[in-house]
Motif scaffolding. Structure first.
Motif, PDB file in Angstrom:
ATOM      1  N   VAL A 180       8.870  31.737 -23.597  1.00 51.53           N
ATOM      2  CA  VAL A 180      10.212  32.336 -23.678  1.00 51.53           C
ATOM      3  C   VAL A 180      10.199  33.925 -23.716  1.00 51.53           C
ATOM      4  CG1 VAL A 180      12.151  32.608 -25.371  1.00 51.53           C
ATOM      5  CG2 VAL A 180      11.005  30.358 -24.916  1.00 51.53           C
ATOM      6  N   SER A 181       9.345  34.575 -24.321  1.00 49.69           N
ATOM      7  CA  SER A 181       9.000  35.961 -24.289  1.00 49.69           C
ATOM      8  C   SER A 181       8.956  36.413 -22.743  1.00 49.69           C
ATOM      9  CB  SER A 181       7.951  36.332 -25.265  1.00 49.69           C
ATOM     10  OG  SER A 181       8.403  36.414 -26.496  1.00 49.69           O
ATOM     11  N   VAL A 182       7.862  35.656 -22.090  1.00 48.37           N
ATOM     12  CA  VAL A 182       7.589  36.119 -20.927  1.00 48.37           C
ATOM     13  C   VAL A 182       8.637  36.285 -19.898  1.00 48.37           C
ATOM     14  CG1 VAL A 182       6.207  35.776 -18.802  1.00 48.37           C
ATOM     15  CG2 VAL A 182       5.048  35.960 -20.905  1.00 48.37           C
ATOM     16  N   TYR A 183       9.625  34.976 -20.097  1.00 44.18           N
ATOM     17  CA  TYR A 183      10.458  34.928 -19.244  1.00 44.18           C
ATOM     18  C   TYR A 183      11.532  36.134 -19.392  1.00 44.18           C
ATOM     19  CZ  TYR A 183      10.113  30.885 -16.532  1.00 44.18           C
ATOM     20  OH  TYR A 183       9.671  29.713 -15.550  1.00 44.18           O
ATOM     21  N   LYS A 184      11.771  36.076 -20.704  1.00 43.21           N
ATOM     22  CA  LYS A 184      13.002  37.259 -21.350  1.00 43.21           C
ATOM     23  C   LYS A 184      12.746  38.817 -20.591  1.00 43.21           C
ATOM     24  CE  LYS A 184      15.088  34.957 -25.036  1.00 43.21           C
ATOM     25  NZ  LYS A 184      15.105  34.940 -26.416  1.00 43.21           N
ATOM     26  N   GLU A 185      11.241  39.088 -21.023  1.00 35.26           N
ATOM     27  CA  GLU A 185      10.878  40.270 -20.409  1.00 35.26           C
ATOM     28  C   GLU A 185      10.694  40.602 -19.131  1.00 35.26           C
ATOM     29  OE1 GLU A 185      10.246  43.188 -21.966  1.00 35.26           O
ATOM     30  OE2 GLU A 185      11.071  42.224 -23.818  1.00 35.26           O
ATOM     31  N   MET A 186      10.658  39.526 -18.042  1.00 34.43           N
ATOM     32  CA  MET A 186      10.098  39.595 -16.900  1.00 34.43           C
ATOM     33  C   MET A 186      11.611  39.323 -16.220  1.00 34.43           C
ATOM     34  SD  MET A 186       7.294  40.553 -16.669  1.00 34.43           S
ATOM     35  CE  MET A 186       7.269  40.675 -14.940  1.00 34.43           C
ATOM     36  N   ALA A 187      12.860  39.234 -16.658  1.00 35.00           N
ATOM     37  CA  ALA A 187      13.998  38.802 -16.065  1.00 35.00           C
ATOM     38  C   ALA A 187      14.465  40.011 -15.006  1.00 35.00           C
ATOM     39  CB  ALA A 187      15.004  38.586 -17.026  1.00 35.00           C
ATOM     40  N   ALA A 188      14.219  41.168 -15.330  1.00 35.92           N
ATOM     41  CA  ALA A 188      14.538  42.358 -14.831  1.00 35.92           C
ATOM     42  C   ALA A 188      13.659  42.746 -13.577  1.00 35.92           C
ATOM     43  CB  ALA A 188      15.083  43.533 -15.610  1.00 35.92           C
ATOM     44  N   CYS A 189      12.378  42.236 -13.539  1.00 39.68           N
ATOM     45  CA  CYS A 189      11.327  42.598 -12.823  1.00 39.68           C
ATOM     46  C   CYS A 189      11.805  42.643 -11.192  1.00 39.68           C
ATOM     47  CB  CYS A 189      10.179  41.631 -12.761  1.00 39.68           C
ATOM     48  SG  CYS A 189       8.707  42.004 -11.828  1.00 39.68           S
ATOM     49  N   PRO A 190      11.554  43.697 -10.584  1.00 40.89           N
ATOM     50  CA  PRO A 190      12.329  43.622  -9.113  1.00 40.89           C
ATOM     51  C   PRO A 190      11.285  42.919  -7.993  1.00 40.89           C
ATOM     52  CG  PRO A 190      11.311  45.750  -9.901  1.00 40.89           C
ATOM     53  CD  PRO A 190      11.164  44.917 -10.837  1.00 40.89           C
ATOM     54  N   ASP A 191      10.018  42.693  -8.549  1.00 36.70           N
ATOM     55  CA  ASP A 191       9.213  41.871  -7.578  1.00 36.70           C
ATOM     56  C   ASP A 191       9.340  40.609  -7.981  1.00 36.70           C
ATOM     57  OD1 ASP A 191       6.835  40.829  -6.265  1.00 36.70           O
ATOM     58  OD2 ASP A 191       5.600  42.645  -6.623  1.00 36.70           O
ATOM     59  N   VAL A 249       7.836  37.843  -6.277  1.00 33.61           N
ATOM     60  CA  VAL A 249       6.827  37.221  -6.140  1.00 33.61           C
ATOM     61  C   VAL A 249       6.022  37.179  -7.294  1.00 33.61           C
ATOM     62  CG1 VAL A 249       4.516  36.915  -4.871  1.00 33.61           C
ATOM     63  CG2 VAL A 249       6.630  37.363  -3.862  1.00 33.61           C
ATOM     64  N   PHE A 250       5.921  38.443  -8.024  1.00 33.56           N
ATOM     65  CA  PHE A 250       5.013  38.579  -9.159  1.00 33.56           C
ATOM     66  C   PHE A 250       5.951  37.731 -10.289  1.00 33.56           C
ATOM     67  CE2 PHE A 250       3.781  40.933 -13.014  1.00 33.56           C
ATOM     68  CZ  PHE A 250       2.570  40.743 -13.156  1.00 33.56           C
ATOM     69  N   LYS A 251       7.054  38.209 -10.429  1.00 27.15           N
ATOM     70  CA  LYS A 251       7.783  37.373 -11.516  1.00 27.15           C
ATOM     71  C   LYS A 251       7.793  35.822 -11.705  1.00 27.15           C
ATOM     72  CE  LYS A 251      12.895  37.111 -12.433  1.00 27.15           C
ATOM     73  NZ  LYS A 251      14.058  37.525 -12.204  1.00 27.15           N
ATOM     74  N   SER A 252       7.751  35.180 -10.225  1.00 30.00           N
ATOM     75  CA  SER A 252       7.786  34.000 -10.149  1.00 30.00           C
ATOM     76  C   SER A 252       6.427  33.403 -10.588  1.00 30.00           C
ATOM     77  CB  SER A 252       7.954  33.606  -8.702  1.00 30.00           C
ATOM     78  OG  SER A 252       7.614  32.039  -8.571  1.00 30.00           O
ATOM     79  N   GLN A 253       5.279  34.234 -10.262  1.00 40.15           N
ATOM     80  CA  GLN A 253       3.771  33.728 -10.396  1.00 40.15           C
ATOM     81  C   GLN A 253       3.402  33.964 -11.917  1.00 40.15           C
ATOM     82  OE1 GLN A 253       1.835  32.516  -8.121  1.00 40.15           O
ATOM     83  NE2 GLN A 253       0.483  31.994  -9.843  1.00 40.15           N
ATOM     84  N   ALA A 256       2.423  48.749 -13.910  1.00 39.24           N
ATOM     85  CA  ALA A 256       3.601  49.162 -14.567  1.00 39.24           C
ATOM     86  C   ALA A 256       4.772  48.220 -14.551  1.00 39.24           C
ATOM     87  CB  ALA A 256       4.153  50.630 -14.303  1.00 39.24           C
ATOM     88  N   TYR A 257       4.328  46.925 -14.394  1.00 37.84           N
ATOM     89  CA  TYR A 257       5.617  45.838 -14.451  1.00 37.84           C
ATOM     90  C   TYR A 257       5.662  45.178 -15.796  1.00 37.84           C
ATOM     91  CZ  TYR A 257       5.841  45.300  -9.291  1.00 37.84           C
ATOM     92  OH  TYR A 257       5.904  45.393  -7.972  1.00 37.84           O
TER      93      TYR A 257
END
Length: 113
Positions: free
Chosen positions: A17-28, A30-34, A83-84
């Motif tokens: 849950v924490s990873v999903y919330k923090e990565m929500a705004a990641c512009p990449d 592919v990285f976000k999905s992985q 820096a993601y």
């Protein structure tokens, strides 16, 4: 044994849950999905394994969950370096993946005995 009662599953779910919330705004994307898929794989495989009938099947899925901890840990290290993922947060999550790995190893050993 209900997987929802396992501390390892509870902690893995919270990490996901924490990873999903923090990565929500990641512009990449592919990285976000992985990284979100590897995080999601940990509690999902714990749940699937614990719902299996044989000790061998349970352990197989718990080992997959453990491997996903290593995958997520690697992605966190890389994400921090590019820096993601903020370094302090990555460090906390890396520690948690190591703890989850140890907990899964203990559970595997207990089931396979």
């Amino acid at each position: 044994m209900d997987f929802e009662k396992l501390l390892v599953w509870q902690r893995a779910k919270a990490l996901t849950v924490s990873v999903y919330k923090e990565m929500a705004a990641c512009p990449d994307l592919v990285f976000k999905s992985q990284i979100t898929r590897s995080a999601l794989s940990i509690p999902s495989n714990i749940a699937e394994g614990m719902e299996r009938f044989t000790a061998r099947d349970k352990c197989r899925f718990l080992r997959i969950a453990k491997a996903s901890c290593g995958e997520l840990r690697t992605q966190l290290m890389i994400g921090s370096e590019i820096a993601y993922v903020a370094e302090p947060l990555a460090a906390v999550w890396i520690i948690e993946t190591r703890e989850l790995s140890k907990m899964l190893n203990g559970l595997i050993n207990r089931i396979s005995d």
